[in-house]
Scaffold this motif. Structure first.
Motif, short mmCIF file in Angstrom:
data_model
loop_
_atom_site.label_atom_id
_atom_site.label_comp_id
_atom_site.label_asym_id
_atom_site.label_seq_id
_atom_site.Cartn_x
_atom_site.Cartn_y
_atom_site.Cartn_z
N SER A 1 -1.70 5.82 4.18
CA SER A 1 -0.88 4.44 4.03
C SER A 1 -2.06 3.37 4.13
O SER A 1 -3.26 3.78 4.61
N VAL A 2 -1.58 1.99 3.70
CA VAL A 2 -2.84 0.97 3.83
C VAL A 2 -3.28 0.52 5.25
O VAL A 2 -2.21 0.10 6.01
N VAL B 1 -7.48 -3.61 5.66
CA VAL B 1 -7.96 -3.61 4.13
C VAL B 1 -7.90 -5.31 3.94
O VAL B 1 -6.99 -5.84 4.00
N LEU C 1 -7.14 -4.81 -1.51
CA LEU C 1 -6.32 -3.69 -2.25
C LEU C 1 -6.53 -3.38 -3.76
O LEU C 1 -5.97 -4.45 -4.19
N CYS D 1 1.02 0.67 -6.27
CA CYS D 1 0.95 -0.23 -5.11
C CYS D 1 1.96 0.27 -4.32
O CYS D 1 3.09 0.58 -4.73
N VAL E 1 3.74 -2.96 0.50
CA VAL E 1 2.58 -4.02 -0.08
C VAL E 1 3.20 -4.78 -1.10
O VAL E 1 3.17 -5.99 -1.25
N ARG F 1 -4.23 -11.03 2.17
CA ARG F 1 -4.84 -9.93 1.50
C ARG F 1 -4.97 -10.15 0.02
O ARG F 1 -4.02 -10.51 -0.46
N GLY G 1 -9.30 -1.06 -0.30
CA GLY G 1 -8.58 -0.07 -0.22
C GLY G 1 -8.36 0.25 -1.98
O GLY G 1 -8.53 -0.68 -2.69
N ALA H 1 -5.65 2.11 -4.29
CA ALA H 1 -4.35 2.53 -4.32
C ALA H 1 -4.02 2.80 -5.93
O ALA H 1 -3.34 2.00 -6.67
N LEU I 1 -6.32 5.83 -0.76
CA LEU I 1 -4.86 6.12 -0.47
C LEU I 1 -4.62 7.60 -1.25
O LEU I 1 -4.63 7.42 -2.45
#
Length: 500
Positions: A14-15, A19, A22, A38, A42, A79, A120, A122, A164
């Motif tokens: 998981s995030v 971070v 992303l 994503c 988020v 973020r 991060g 994803a 991730l």
């Protein structure tokens, strides 16, 4: 010389809260982009903060599925979401490698003067091949060569990477493998980028020894006295015109239980002026990269050791500086290569094959199963295949298939070229056992034919990386300007396949 500064990479399901940026993917079309990867929480928080769906927001900022294209969204709690194009179809590992590299570089551009971004990724890393490719691309996208300057060294723009994953331990292990390969590629890039007044045979050998220091690798270095005693006539001739005398570095990685023995040989000409057959000035400027083959084999060997692959690897890096002087070797000289075979030198700017001949001949005493040499050997190969594709020439078609498969897995472009049946006759000499050059036309083919003279009946392949070893243009995907680390990934992938 300092090692390249690279961010650590970890995996998570998981995030993490820390971070700052992303990275998520974009597929579909430019008119109707689809955001993929994503995490739902988020996406929900971002949509709430923006007052629109993520797809609508992506379209508004011009998100493009073209591979490596980037756009930025300001999400919840400050973020940022960095949208990177993954193409219109299901992305291949090579697409993921290039896209993650471009995305991490773009993320770095968002950093403040203090740097230190936590990034991060994803990008739907649910399969091992995808996770490895993303990890490689992300780390290599963060690599930059630090200029030699009186100014204070800037803080790294990207401090850490978190990938991730959703595939359990196997996927996480693949990401770790990708990080190991990427760090080896970056090490090769760094060596190529170091100016030749700082990286010459003695210092390159010192660097190689330091690179292997914490690994299960035995290192031997032959200096000019040992080379003379051993009869390494190619290295001594090529390096004889410089006050910075040649070296031969030997790495040995010999794990228990290894059933296959690979020899790697790399051309390490730390600067190539052409010698007495001096190059034009413009052609000399990038000749610090003429040691890229040695950089590749040394870096790859460390990666193989770090991955604990059950395959024995013996590596030779033949290092010399090719300069004109009153002690330089001449066209028409006859040289005695290690083991006794004599060579009529045709051109002192065809020096790489001579140092490789010494190393190849010496490697036969190790009784390898497979020999691979890597060299920025000929401009003719660049003319034939362009600047992005390396050539492979061999005496064993089965080995070529294995090398090509390894290159494909590593995302490197490689193309087989032939060794003509007429080559032996064209290399005939009236004053020695063999002549170093056969014909200007098809020069890459005859260079390989010459090297074949020193491998006996062993299974052997020659990788001519003169095109892809150095990038004069700007950044593209996970590749930046300068040294590329060409062939490192292919060699590691080949070792992985031969270890099975």
């Amino acid at each position: 010389m300092p090692a390249p500064i690279l961010p650590p990479l970890t995996t998570a399901s998981s995030v993490p809260a820390r971070v700052d940026v992303l990275i998520v993917g974009v597929t579909g079309t430019k008119d109707a982009p689809t955001v993929v990867g994503c995490p739902p929480e988020v996406e929900k928080a971002t949509a709430k903060a923006l007052g629109s769906s993520l797809a609508e927001a992506a379209r508004a900022v011009g998100a493009d599925p073209a591979v490596g294209s980037t756009a930025v969204l300001l999400g919840a709690k400050g973020r940022r979401l960095l949208l990177v194009g993954l193409g219109e179809d299901v992305p291949t590992p090579d697409v993921l490698r290039r896209a993650s590299g471009a995305a991490v570089r773009a993320a770095g551009s968002l950093a403040t003067a203090d740097g230190g971004l936590q990034v991060g990724l994803a990008l739907d890393a649910t399969e091992p091949e995808a996770a490895q490719a993303i990890a490689e691309g992300a780390i290599l996208g963060s690599y930059t060569y630090q200029p030699i300057s009186s100014a204070e060294v800037a803080a790294p723009k990207v401090a850490a990477l978190t990938l991730l994953t959703g595939g359990g331990k196997q996927v996480a292990a693949a990401a770790t493998t990708g990080a190991t390969v990427a760090r080896a590629v970056a090490r090769a890039r760094e060596w190529v980028n170091v100016p030749p007044n700082l990286l010459y045979p003695e210092t390159f050998a010192d660097e190689a020894r330091e690179w292997a220091r914490d690994a299960k690798i035995t290192v031997d270095v032959l200096d000019e006295k040992a080379l003379a005693k051993g009869g390494y006539g190619g290295l001594l001739a090529v390096g004889g015109g410089s006050s910075r005398l040649p070296r031969l570095v030997r790495f040995s990685y010999a794990p228990r239980g290894a059933k296959t023995h690979i020899v790697l040989v790399g051309k390490g000409i730390t600067f190539d002026s052409g010698g007495l057959n001096i190059k034009p000035g413009d052609s000399m400027y990038t000749m610090k990269c003429d040691m890229a083959g040695a950089a590749a084999v040394l870096a790859a060997t460390r990666a193989v050791a770090d991955l604990n692959l059950p395959v024995k690897v013996t590596t030779y890096a033949a290092m010399a500086e090719n300069l004109p002087s009153d002690t330089a070797y001449r066209p028409s000289d006859v040289l005695t290569i290690y083991g006794g075979k004599t060579v009529e030198n045709a051109n002192s700017d065809a020096e790489g094959r001579l140092v490789l001949a010494d190393a190849l001949a010496r490697s036969l005493e190790d009784k390898p199963d497979v020999i691979i040499d890597v060299a920025t050997l000929t401009g003719a190969c660049v003319v034939a295949l362009g600047e992005e594709t390396a050539g492979v020439l061999s005496n064993d078609d089965d080995l070529v298939e294995q090398v090509l498969a390894a290159a494909d897995a590593a995302g490197e472009l490689l193309w087989q070229l032939p060794i003509p049946a007429t080559a032996k006759a064209k290399l005939a000499s009236k004053v020695a056992d063999v002549k170093s050059s056969g014909s200007r036309m098809g020069g890459a083919l005859f260079a390989a034919a010459f090297l074949r003279e020193f491998v006996g009946e062993h299974s052997w392949a020659h990788l001519d990386i003169a095109g892809p070893a150095f990038r004069s243009e700007g950044a593209d995907g996970h590749q930046g300007p300068g040294g590329t680390g060409a062939a490192v990934g292919t060699l590691v992938a080949l070792a992985q396949s031969l270890a099975k």
